[in-house]
Design a protein around this motif. Structure first.
Motif, PDB file in Angstrom:
ATOM      1  N   SER A   9       0.820  -1.204   0.000  1.00 38.99           N
ATOM      2  CA  SER A   9       0.000   0.000   0.000  1.00 38.99           C
ATOM      3  C   SER A   9       0.863   1.266   0.000  1.00 38.99           C
ATOM      4  CB  SER A   9      -0.917   0.003   1.221  1.00 38.99           C
ATOM      5  OG  SER A   9      -1.649   1.178   1.285  1.00 38.99           O
ATOM      6  N   GLU A  12       2.699   1.532  -3.393  1.00 39.11           N
ATOM      7  CA  GLU A  12       1.786   1.984  -4.442  1.00 39.11           C
ATOM      8  C   GLU A  12       1.568   3.483  -4.339  1.00 39.11           C
ATOM      9  OE1 GLU A  12      -1.964   3.241  -6.240  1.00 39.11           O
ATOM     10  OE2 GLU A  12      -1.485   3.269  -4.119  1.00 39.11           O
ATOM     11  N   TYR A  15       4.786   5.309  -5.561  1.00 39.45           N
ATOM     12  CA  TYR A  15       4.916   5.245  -7.018  1.00 39.45           C
ATOM     13  C   TYR A  15       3.894   6.160  -7.690  1.00 39.45           C
ATOM     14  CZ  TYR A  15       8.028   1.146  -7.001  1.00 39.45           C
ATOM     15  OH  TYR A  15       9.078   0.293  -6.843  1.00 39.45           O
ATOM     16  N   ARG A  16       2.643   6.104  -7.209  1.00 40.47           N
ATOM     17  CA  ARG A  16       1.576   6.898  -7.814  1.00 40.47           C
ATOM     18  C   ARG A  16       1.839   8.391  -7.655  1.00 40.47           C
ATOM     19  NH1 ARG A  16      -2.799   8.266  -5.101  1.00 40.47           N
ATOM     20  NH2 ARG A  16      -2.598   6.493  -3.694  1.00 40.47           N
ATOM     21  N   GLU A  37       4.369   0.702 -12.158  1.00 41.25           N
ATOM     22  CA  GLU A  37       4.656   0.030 -10.881  1.00 41.25           C
ATOM     23  C   GLU A  37       3.492   0.204  -9.904  1.00 41.25           C
ATOM     24  OE1 GLU A  37       7.157  -2.052 -10.179  1.00 41.25           O
ATOM     25  OE2 GLU A  37       7.780  -1.771 -12.262  1.00 41.25           O
ATOM     26  N   ALA A  38       2.901   1.387  -9.901  1.00 42.74           N
ATOM     27  CA  ALA A  38       1.753   1.626  -9.020  1.00 42.74           C
ATOM     28  C   ALA A  38       0.577   0.727  -9.413  1.00 42.74           C
ATOM     29  CB  ALA A  38       1.333   3.096  -9.074  1.00 42.74           C
ATOM     30  N   LEU A  41       0.775  -2.821  -8.176  1.00 42.61           N
ATOM     31  CA  LEU A  41       0.463  -2.978  -6.750  1.00 42.61           C
ATOM     32  C   LEU A  41      -0.983  -2.639  -6.422  1.00 42.61           C
ATOM     33  CD1 LEU A  41       3.722  -1.351  -5.389  1.00 42.61           C
ATOM     34  CD2 LEU A  41       3.094  -3.763  -5.213  1.00 42.61           C
ATOM     35  N   ARG A  42      -1.731  -2.169  -7.392  1.00 44.36           N
ATOM     36  CA  ARG A  42      -3.085  -1.686  -7.145  1.00 44.36           C
ATOM     37  C   ARG A  42      -3.998  -2.734  -6.520  1.00 44.36           C
ATOM     38  NH1 ARG A  42      -8.048  -0.864  -9.421  1.00 44.36           N
ATOM     39  NH2 ARG A  42      -8.949   1.139  -8.859  1.00 44.36           N
TER      40      ARG A  42
END
Length: 102
Positions: A9, A12, A15-16, A37-38, A41-42
């Protein structure tokens, strides 16, 4: 080694947020990497509506940027966007239908 980005979490989110920053400064190639990458992991993260809208906006910007440069990346980002919000695809189909009828 203990650092603050150990959970999916938190990674993510990092990255986001960095991806959005890179979009703002027009570094789309690096933003593409960070947002991908985000997205990976979503599935580990549950977003509220506001966060989801921000993610949709970022993915739309990436898709628009790659429209003329890289059709494969444009398609990738549009596919991601449609997975997050299938309603967008439905709206586009309705608009196309209206255009064809005119």
């Amino acid at each position: 080694m203990s650092w603050s980005l150990q959970t999916p979490s938190k990674r993510e989110l990092a990255y986001r947020k960095f991806g959005v920053f890179l979009i703002k400064i027009a570094n789309f190639v690096r933003a593409d990497e960070m947002m991908e990458e985000a997205i990976k992991l979503r599935s580990h993260v549950h977003h509220d509506q506001d966060t989801t809208r921000k993610l949709e906006a970022a993915l739309s910007l990436l898709a628009d940027h790659f429209k003329n440069e890289n059709a494969a990346r444009e398609k990738f980002w549009l596919d991601q966007l449609y997975q997050i919000n299938p309603g967008i695809l439905e709206e586009q189909n309705k608009e196309r239908t209206k255009e064809l009828k005119s």
